[in-house]
Design a protein around this motif. Structure first.
Motif, mmCIF file in Angstrom:
data_model
loop_
_atom_site.group_PDB
_atom_site.id
_atom_site.type_symbol
_atom_site.label_atom_id
_atom_site.label_comp_id
_atom_site.label_asym_id
_atom_site.label_seq_id
_atom_site.Cartn_x
_atom_site.Cartn_y
_atom_site.Cartn_z
ATOM 1 N N ASN A 1 0.811 -1.222 0.000
ATOM 2 C CA ASN A 1 0.000 0.000 0.000
ATOM 3 C C ASN A 1 0.847 1.277 0.000
ATOM 4 O OD1 ASN A 1 0.993 -0.102 2.574
ATOM 5 N ND2 ASN A 1 -0.963 0.198 3.586
ATOM 6 N N TYR A 2 2.151 1.132 -0.210
ATOM 7 C CA TYR A 2 3.068 2.273 -0.123
ATOM 8 C C TYR A 2 2.665 3.419 -1.046
ATOM 9 C CZ TYR A 2 7.453 4.836 0.236
ATOM 10 O OH TYR A 2 8.392 5.805 0.452
ATOM 11 N N PHE A 3 2.262 3.115 -2.283
ATOM 12 C CA PHE A 3 1.886 4.134 -3.253
ATOM 13 C C PHE A 3 0.383 4.184 -3.513
ATOM 14 C CE2 PHE A 3 6.335 3.340 -4.583
ATOM 15 C CZ PHE A 3 6.811 4.628 -4.486
ATOM 16 N N THR A 4 -0.389 3.491 -2.741
ATOM 17 C CA THR A 4 -1.826 3.486 -2.951
ATOM 18 C C THR A 4 -2.403 4.828 -2.517
ATOM 19 O OG1 THR A 4 -1.910 1.109 -2.544
ATOM 20 C CG2 THR A 4 -3.994 2.317 -2.417
ATOM 21 N N PRO A 5 -3.086 5.516 -3.422
ATOM 22 C CA PRO A 5 -3.658 6.815 -3.044
ATOM 23 C C PRO A 5 -4.782 6.647 -2.037
ATOM 24 C CG PRO A 5 -4.323 6.205 -5.267
ATOM 25 C CD PRO A 5 -3.359 5.162 -4.800
ATOM 26 N N CYS A 6 -5.016 7.691 -1.255
ATOM 27 C CA CYS A 6 -6.133 7.667 -0.307
ATOM 28 C C CYS A 6 -7.453 7.535 -1.053
ATOM 29 C CB CYS A 6 -6.155 8.944 0.535
ATOM 30 S SG CYS A 6 -4.710 9.106 1.595
ATOM 31 N N LYS A 7 -7.490 8.165 -2.233
ATOM 32 C CA LYS A 7 -8.636 7.980 -3.127
ATOM 33 C C LYS A 7 -8.142 8.125 -4.553
ATOM 34 C CE LYS A 7 -10.707 12.581 -3.452
ATOM 35 N NZ LYS A 7 -11.822 13.411 -3.111
#
Length: 89
Positions: free
Chosen positions: A39-45
């Motif tokens: 989830n390091y680069f997973t955007p908040c949305k």
């Protein structure tokens, strides 16, 4: 006088989300190669290009309508950034 604490603007948060959304697939490859948290680069949305363009237009209109506020914030930021430089002399 306003606080010298600078909160991150909505524009910056949404820009980061858009950039992470745009590069999400490539970032997953990067995460796998370098064994980072998934989830390091997973955007908040996830944000689409049309959405970020609308957010940018709203920010532009805000800055036009609140020019004095914008100038004051830039002056505060400049003063905050200049202080360590002056103190180091």
């Amino acid at each position: 006088m306003m606080s010298t604490e600078f909160e991150e603007s909505k524009l910056m948060v949404e820009m980061r989300n858009y950039i992470d959304s745009y590069f999400f697939k490539e970032n997953l490859k990067f995460v796998e190669i370098y064994q980072l948290e998934s989830n390091y680069f997973t955007p908040c949305k996830f944000i689409k290009k049309s959405e970020i363009l609308e957010i940018i237009k709203l920010e532009e209109q805000y800055r036009i309508n609140n020019a004095l506020d914008v100038v004051e914030k830039y002056q505060q930021l400049s003063a905050t950034l200049a202080k360590p430089c002056i103190e180091s002399l």
